[in-house]
Design an enzyme around this catalytic site. Structure first.
Site, PDB file in Angstrom:
ATOM      1  N   GLY A   1       0.974  -1.234   0.011  1.00  0.00           N
ATOM      2  CA  GLY A   1      -0.011  -0.121  -0.163  1.00  0.00           C
ATOM      3  C   GLY A   1       0.888   1.147   0.103  1.00  0.00           C
TER       4      GLY A   1
ATOM      5  N   GLN B   1       7.540  -5.647   3.267  1.00  0.00           N
ATOM      6  CA  GLN B   1       7.235  -6.955   2.567  1.00  0.00           C
ATOM      7  C   GLN B   1       7.287  -6.458   1.117  1.00  0.00           C
ATOM      8  OE1 GLN B   1       3.367  -8.909   4.248  1.00  0.00           O
ATOM      9  NE2 GLN B   1       3.031  -6.615   4.413  1.00  0.00           N
TER      10      GLN B   1
ATOM     11  N   ASP C   1      10.067  -4.086  -4.320  1.00  0.00           N
ATOM     12  CA  ASP C   1      10.330  -2.983  -5.206  1.00  0.00           C
ATOM     13  C   ASP C   1      11.554  -1.989  -5.230  1.00  0.00           C
ATOM     14  OD1 ASP C   1       7.407  -1.267  -3.800  1.00  0.00           O
ATOM     15  OD2 ASP C   1       9.694  -1.017  -3.277  1.00  0.00           O
TER      16      ASP C   1
ATOM     17  N   HIS D   1      10.473  -9.949   2.406  1.00  0.00           N
ATOM     18  CA  HIS D   1      10.284 -11.059   1.246  1.00  0.00           C
ATOM     19  C   HIS D   1      11.118 -10.858  -0.161  1.00  0.00           C
ATOM     20  CE1 HIS D   1       5.718 -11.069   2.759  1.00  0.00           C
ATOM     21  NE2 HIS D   1       6.628 -11.590   3.298  1.00  0.00           N
TER      22      HIS D   1
ATOM     23  N   CYS E   1      20.849 -18.988  -8.673  1.00  0.00           N
ATOM     24  CA  CYS E   1      20.331 -20.287  -9.324  1.00  0.00           C
ATOM     25  C   CYS E   1      19.543 -21.125  -8.402  1.00  0.00           C
ATOM     26  CB  CYS E   1      21.576 -21.059 -10.127  1.00  0.00           C
ATOM     27  SG  CYS E   1      21.120 -22.694 -10.429  1.00  0.00           S
TER      28      CYS E   1
ATOM     29  N   CYS F   1      22.044 -24.728  -8.324  1.00  0.00           N
ATOM     30  CA  CYS F   1      23.255 -24.688  -7.156  1.00  0.00           C
ATOM     31  C   CYS F   1      23.543 -23.399  -6.433  1.00  0.00           C
ATOM     32  CB  CYS F   1      24.499 -24.553  -8.574  1.00  0.00           C
ATOM     33  SG  CYS F   1      24.469 -23.339  -9.548  1.00  0.00           S
TER      34      CYS F   1
ATOM     35  N   THR G   1      -0.593  -2.250   4.472  1.00  0.00           N
ATOM     36  CA  THR G   1      -0.751  -3.796   4.395  1.00  0.00           C
ATOM     37  C   THR G   1      -1.915  -4.289   4.968  1.00  0.00           C
ATOM     38  OG1 THR G   1       0.510  -5.763   5.028  1.00  0.00           O
ATOM     39  CG2 THR G   1       0.760  -4.009   6.569  1.00  0.00           C
TER      40      THR G   1
ATOM     41  N   ASN H   1      -3.793   2.942   6.798  1.00  0.00           N
ATOM     42  CA  ASN H   1      -4.171   1.924   5.987  1.00  0.00           C
ATOM     43  C   ASN H   1      -5.476   2.485   5.304  1.00  0.00           C
ATOM     44  OD1 ASN H   1      -3.182  -0.283   4.402  1.00  0.00           O
ATOM     45  ND2 ASN H   1      -4.750  -1.446   5.217  1.00  0.00           N
TER      46      ASN H   1
HETATM   47  N1  APR Z   1      -2.569   4.109   1.196  1.00  0.00           N
HETATM   48  C1  APR Z   1      -3.099   3.266   2.223  1.00  0.00           C
HETATM   49  N2  APR Z   1      -3.307   1.938   2.075  1.00  0.00           N
HETATM   50  C2  APR Z   1      -3.481   1.495   0.869  1.00  0.00           C
HETATM   51  C3  APR Z   1      -3.103   2.416  -0.430  1.00  0.00           C
HETATM   52  C4  APR Z   1      -2.589   3.701  -0.104  1.00  0.00           C
HETATM   53  N3  APR Z   1      -2.211   4.309  -1.135  1.00  0.00           N
HETATM   54  N4  APR Z   1      -2.883   1.360  -1.338  1.00  0.00           N
HETATM   55  C5  APR Z   1      -3.525   0.101  -0.890  1.00  0.00           C
HETATM   56  N5  APR Z   1      -3.505   0.283   0.264  1.00  0.00           N
HETATM   57  C6  APR Z   1      -3.928  -0.809   1.104  1.00  0.00           C
HETATM   58  C7  APR Z   1      -4.733  -1.815   0.755  1.00  0.00           C
HETATM   59  O1  APR Z   1      -6.147  -1.326   0.965  1.00  0.00           O
HETATM   60  C8  APR Z   1      -4.320  -3.070   1.362  1.00  0.00           C
HETATM   61  O2  APR Z   1      -5.524  -3.191   2.805  1.00  0.00           O
HETATM   62  O3  APR Z   1      -2.807  -1.668   1.428  1.00  0.00           O
HETATM   63  C9  APR Z   1      -3.070  -3.063   1.720  1.00  0.00           C
HETATM   64  C10 APR Z   1      -2.178  -3.788   0.562  1.00  0.00           C
HETATM   65  O4  APR Z   1      -2.455  -5.053   1.069  1.00  0.00           O
HETATM   66  P1  APR Z   1      -2.013  -6.322   0.055  1.00  0.00           P
HETATM   67  O5  APR Z   1      -2.225  -5.720  -1.315  1.00  0.00           O
HETATM   68  O6  APR Z   1      -2.503  -7.643   0.586  1.00  0.00           O
HETATM   69  O7  APR Z   1      -0.443  -6.087   0.073  1.00  0.00           O
HETATM   70  P2  APR Z   1       0.507  -6.711   1.269  1.00  0.00           P
HETATM   71  O8  APR Z   1      -0.001  -6.614   2.341  1.00  0.00           O
HETATM   72  O9  APR Z   1       1.887  -6.020   0.949  1.00  0.00           O
HETATM   73  O10 APR Z   1       0.792  -8.146   0.975  1.00  0.00           O
HETATM   74  C11 APR Z   1       2.023  -9.063   1.546  1.00  0.00           C
HETATM   75  O11 APR Z   1       1.412 -10.910   0.093  1.00  0.00           O
HETATM   76  O12 APR Z   1       1.444 -11.923  -1.769  1.00  0.00           O
HETATM   77  C12 APR Z   1       2.085 -11.535  -0.829  1.00  0.00           C
HETATM   78  O13 APR Z   1       4.488 -11.338  -1.001  1.00  0.00           O
HETATM   79  C13 APR Z   1       3.362 -10.586  -1.241  1.00  0.00           C
HETATM   80  O14 APR Z   1       4.427  -9.080   0.021  1.00  0.00           O
HETATM   81  C14 APR Z   1       3.191  -9.496  -0.294  1.00  0.00           C
HETATM   82  C15 APR Z   1       2.195 -10.123   0.784  1.00  0.00           C
END
Ligand code: APR
EC number: 2.3.1.286
Length: 412
Positions: free
Chosen positions: A52, A133, A136, A153, A161, A164, A226, A250
């Site tokens: 997020g 997490q 990027d 992550h 690889c 190996c 997140t 969030n």
């Molecule tokens: N501002 C605030 N919140 C945001 C914004 C923003 N601009 N954009 C998205 N969000 C919120 C979304 O509403 C969601 O609750 O951020 C959260 C993102 O959640 P996910 O898409 O699940 O991402 P994340 O929590 O990082 O996922 C964790 O899942 O698939 C695996 O390895 C991958 O690291 C990743 C892990």
């Protein structure tokens, strides 16, 4: 850390029973967290972040309904969305990941306003660690000291690889990804994968080692962008001391459905009241926190300076790539020209050598007995060509002998 204020909140746990509860934050708002920072109670802040914080940079998050990456993977024909990051699926079919990697590859996005909170806290010596997490690498692009960063992550920073474990040159991997090709190990031809933690893989050792120590020392936890859906990262919020205040910024609430998880609505009547939430965009929440702490100007300046730096870096990279492409093109043209020239040369020499052959044959006919093998093989033009090639080969070998320096040959 401020002594937690004890309040006699008459919380009825069960009929007639009352309990004293401890209030760490004045209330569950971002303002009460800013107050704690301003009165010097937070010296070891841990920031946990997810996708997020990068959506404002143009990178999709994973689970936002309709816009998240996992809602946009039909084109890869996956059994389920997370398969794109599943190690056993990757071993059988690396193509979807590599096609996605081309879209996610770092170097095309810039850190957001939120990312710059990290170097700002570090500059004020308030950041204990940033646990992300995200793969990027945008935290690194803010100039944050990598010792203060844990990429739980992994990231695209290195590749290895999967057979190996040989580390692979990142530019080699990057070039393949940009060309839409799958890189293989130069040593064993095994599949190469950026050191991103796939589902089914262990998190980096660095994560376990540092989390063990850091979260015990934490005196303010800030969680940004997140959904807190993925173990073991999500459980970090339960590993801070019981009196450590916690703030979530969030778009929606998260992390409430686990033991010792967040409790923004006082549903679980924890003995300690210490959770705050800002529901909205990360950049807005971070700007609000900075404003409340009188840091907004400083943070804005870091963000703007960072953007200027990124623009210059992007321009430099574009010029480097353009120069590399130009040199590659020039090399291809020179190679083609050289091949053409040697072809032309070969053609030219053929008539020359051919003429010689005809003269030799004519001369031999007139003055000498044509050697058997020459007589037989000189019946047609093609055969003359064959002899020409043989003579050319002889001519080339004899010319080599002339040019080869003699044992004691000293330059005159
Ligand atoms: N501002 C605030 N919140 C945001 C914004 C923003 N601009 N954009 C998205 N969000 C919120 C979304 O509403 C969601 O609750 O951020 C959260 C993102 O959640 P996910 O898409 O699940 O991402 P994340 O929590 O990082 O996922 C964790 O899942 O698939 C695996 O390895 C991958 O690291 C990743 C892990």
């Amino acid at each position: 850390m401020a002594a937690p204020r004890v309040v006699n909140a008459r919380a009825t746990r069960s009929k007639g029973e009352s309990a004293t509860r401890t209030r760490i934050l004045k209330d569950g708002t971002i303002e009460s967290v800013a107050e704690l920072i301003k009165n010097g109670s937070a010296k070891n802040i841990i920031v946990m972040s997810g996708a997020g914080i990068s959506t404002a940079a143009g990178i999709k998050d994973f689970r936002s309904p309709g816009t998240g990456l996992y809602d946009d993977l039909e084109r890869f024909n996956l059994p389920y969305p997370e398969a794109v990051f599943d190690i056993s699926f990757f071993k059988d079919n690396p193509d979807p990941f590599y096609r996605l990697a081309k879209e996610l590859l770092p170097g095309r996005y810039r850190p957001t306003f939120t990312h710059y909170l990290l170097p700002l806290l570090a500059k004020k010596d308030l950041l204990l660690r940033s646990y992300t997490q995200n793969i990027d690498m945008l935290e690194r692009l803010t100039g944050l000291d990598e010792d203060l960063l844990v990429e739980a992550h992994g990231s695209f920073a290195t590749s290895e690889c999967i057979e190996c474990n040989e580390l692979c040159d990142n530019s080699y991997v990057r070039k393949h990804i940009l060309k839409g090709e799958i890189p293989h190990c130069k040593e064993c031809k095994g599949l190469v994968k950026p050191t991103i933690t796939f589902f089914g893989e262990q998190l980096p050792d660095r994560f376990g080692t540092l989390a063990q120590v850091d979260f015990k020392k934490c005196d303010l936890l800030i969680v940004l962008g997140t959904s807190l859906q993925v173990e073991p990262f999500n459980r970090l919020i339960t590993r801070v001391p019981a009196t450590c205040p916690r703030l979530l910024i969030n778009r929606e609430k998260a992390g409430e459905d686990m033991h010792l998880g967040f409790d923004f609505d006082d549903k679980w009547k924890y003995p300690v009241l210490r959770d705050a939430v800002f529901l909205g965009n990360c950049d807005e929440g971070v700007r609000q926190l900075a404003k409340l702490c009188d840091w907004e100007g400083e943070l804005q300046a870091m963000f703007e300076a960072g953007n200027i730096e990124m623009a210059l870096a992007e321009e430099l990279e574009a010029m480097t790539l353009a120069k590399e492409a130009e040199e590659e093109q020039k090399e291809i043209e020179e190679r083609a020209k050289a091949e053409q020239e040697s072809e032309d040369k070969g053609e030219e020499e053929k008539p020359h050598v051919k003429k010689d052959t005809e003269n030799i044959l004519k001369d031999t006919h007139e003055n000498h007995q044509v050697p058997k093998n020459l007589e037989e093989s000189s019946s047609s033009d093609d055969d003359v060509d064959a002899i020409t090639d043989r003579l050319q080969a002889t001519e080339i070998s004899s010319s080599k002998k002339d040019s080869a320096p003699a044992k004691d040959d000293k330059p005159s």
